[in-house]
Design an enzyme around this catalytic site. Structure first.
Site, PDB file in Angstrom:
ATOM      1  N   HIS A 106      -3.174   2.658  -2.770  1.00 50.00           N
ATOM      2  CA  HIS A 106      -4.413   1.902  -2.953  1.00 50.00           C
ATOM      3  C   HIS A 106      -4.177   0.384  -2.895  1.00 50.00           C
ATOM      4  CE1 HIS A 106      -8.439   1.120  -4.546  1.00 50.00           C
ATOM      5  NE2 HIS A 106      -8.684   2.413  -4.527  1.00 50.00           N
TER       6      HIS A 106
ATOM      7  N   HIS B  88      -9.941   9.365  -8.370  1.00 53.26           N
ATOM      8  CA  HIS B  88      -8.511   9.055  -8.276  1.00 53.26           C
ATOM      9  C   HIS B  88      -7.657   9.755  -9.345  1.00 53.26           C
ATOM     10  CE1 HIS B  88      -9.495   6.425  -5.095  1.00 53.26           C
ATOM     11  NE2 HIS B  88      -9.764   5.337  -5.774  1.00 53.26           N
TER      12      HIS B  88
ATOM     13  N   GLU C  69      -7.044   3.435   2.762  1.00 52.17           N
ATOM     14  CA  GLU C  69      -6.378   4.527   2.052  1.00 52.17           C
ATOM     15  C   GLU C  69      -6.329   5.751   2.948  1.00 52.17           C
ATOM     16  OE1 GLU C  69      -8.599   4.789  -1.828  1.00 52.17           O
ATOM     17  OE2 GLU C  69      -9.450   2.987  -0.964  1.00 52.17           O
TER      18      GLU C  69
HETATM   19  C1  BGC Z   1     -13.107   4.005  -3.889  1.00 46.89           C
HETATM   20  C2  BGC Z   1     -14.076   3.041  -4.526  1.00 46.89           C
HETATM   21  C3  BGC Z   1     -13.551   2.694  -5.883  1.00 46.89           C
HETATM   22  C4  BGC Z   1     -12.194   2.083  -5.739  1.00 46.89           C
HETATM   23  C5  BGC Z   1     -11.598   1.830  -7.091  1.00 46.89           C
HETATM   24  C6  BGC Z   1     -11.802   3.319  -3.757  1.00 46.89           C
HETATM   25  O1  BGC Z   1     -10.866   4.193  -3.212  1.00 46.89           O
HETATM   26  O2  BGC Z   1     -13.552   4.481  -2.655  1.00 46.89           O
HETATM   27  O3  BGC Z   1     -15.360   3.606  -4.620  1.00 46.89           O
HETATM   28  O4  BGC Z   1     -14.400   1.826  -6.565  1.00 46.89           O
HETATM   29  O5  BGC Z   1     -11.348   2.953  -5.040  1.00 46.89           O
HETATM   30  O6  BGC Z   1     -10.904   0.674  -7.116  1.00 46.89           O
END
Ligand code: BGC
Length: 373
Positions: free
Chosen positions: A200, A126, A335
């Site tokens: 998210h 991210h 997402e």
């Molecule tokens: C990911 C997860 C990750 C989470 C973080 C998601 O987009 O796919 O693996 O732990 O985000 O909060």
């Protein structure tokens, strides 16, 4: 009525509409480096309310009606900007520059290999250590006939978190009177770069903090998904969902197969995968979730090629907010995105952006209700 009068009446009506629909803005506190951030409340005529902060562009709360017209907050979130700054579940956040994982924090672009900071075992997740979710965005509010808007802008400077190019990111949240929260993304760069933007938000359509999400019924409009390795990096395969727990083409309870004896589910600790949408990059329904006890329905529409369905498998009760404790699988994310680790998979749709090009994308979270069965 003569023309002059009509103009005055219309001007008064316009002023009235603009006044009643002004977006409420209030202080949310200061970041650790002393920058003041705000909470913006978008409302519609039906009573829906979405609160967003310009810290990370985070959706802090989202009030939606159930089948009896009762409103509840259906988004997990925190009470203070310090919590958003310190904690890592990315509640409600805008994600960038690169959503999901980059293997080893590496990618090659125009023959040059870039190493970005890693923050998830060996990988970058991210956007790295300080992604777009931890940045203060410039904010401007507006209202018009199409709804209330919050316009956010962030300039990610050349080299920030290891990514090339000055990237101007503009994200507009719009809440309309059809109970749709629309997110428009726009980005430009002055050097070749890669990007993958998403939101998210963790949903619990029973109400945030009201237990797990396993009874929610999910449909994902995808014939294939991208299986992962032990570090949740796609293997590169586009695997048919047919005959697997990843076949969500017909609505099924999230919990129906989540604990099946399946290698991919074990690697993800549940669902934490990217589905290859059947929509071919056209704006259409990617996923639909129905919560049977309240009748709340969430439909996700997007023009993106993929969607990460994540069932909150890393929530463990450490994160607390808005009077609740967020435990294992107490929220799910949908997402909309390009595929994880795309720069390292030439067979995936490209995530490259070049000077002169505009990255434009839209995602809609559409809320409605279902009758009792
Ligand atoms: C990911 C997860 C990750 C989470 C973080 C998601 O987009 O796919 O693996 O732990 O985000 O909060």
């Amino acid at each position: 009525m003569n023309l002059a009068r009509l103009v005055v009446v219309l001007a008064l009506m316009f002023t009235f509409v603009m006044t009643v629909s002004a977006i409420d803005k209030k202080p949310f506190g200061k970041t650790s480096d002393g920058r003041e951030v705000f909470l913006y409340t978008l409302k519609n005529q039906n009573g829906m309310e979405v609160v967003i902060t310009n810290f990370g562009g985070d959706v802090v709360s989202m009030k939606a009606p159930d089948r009896d017209g009762k409103y509840a907050d259906i988004a997990l979130g925190f009470d203070t900007v310090a919590d958003y700054e310190k904690q890592g579940p990315y509640f409600g956040a805008l994600i960038g520059r690169y959503g999901n994982r980059l293997a080893g924090g590496k990618f090659t672009l125009d023959g040059k290999t870039y190493q970005v900071p890693t923050n998830d075992g060996p990988n970058a997740l991210h956007g790295g250590k300080v992604g777009f979710d931890k940045r203060v965005w410039d904010a401007k509010e507006s209202s018009d006939a199409s709804g209330q808007h919050l316009h956010l802008h962030y300039l990610s400077k050349d080299g920030e978190e290891g990514f090339p190019g000055n990237l101007n990111a503009d994200v507009t949240y719009t809440l309309d009177n059809k109970n749709e929260l629309r997110i428009d993304y726009l980005a430009t760069t002055d050097k070749d770069t890669v990007l993958n933007l998403t939101n998210h938000t963790y949903f619990n359509l029973k109400g945030q903090g009201e237990g797990d999400i396993l009874e929610h019924q999910i449909m994902i409009n995808a014939d294939r998904f991208t299986p992962v390795d032990a570090h949740l990096i796609p293997t590169g395969e586009l695997k048919p969902v047919e005959g697997t727990p990843f076949d969500l083409r017909k609505a099924v309870a999230i919990g129906a197969h989540i604990n099946d004896d399946n290698e991919q589910l074990k690697l993800g600790r549940g669902y934490d995968h990217n589905w290859v949408l059947n929509t071919g990059g056209k704006m259409a329904t990617a996923a639909k979730v129905v919560e049977p006890t309240t009748g709340r329905v969430l439909e996700v529409l997007t023009d993106q090629p993929g969607i990460q369905f994540y069932t909150g498998n890393f929530l463990d009760g450490t994160a607390k907010g808005k009077g609740k404790v967020y435990n294992y699988r107490n929220g799910f994310c949908l997402e909309t995105q390009h595929f994880p680790d795309s720069p390292n998979h030439p067979n995936f749709p490209t995530t490259e952006l070049k000077p002169g090009q505009k990255f434009k994308s839209t995602t809609i979270y559409r809320f409605s209700t279902d009758k009792k069965k």
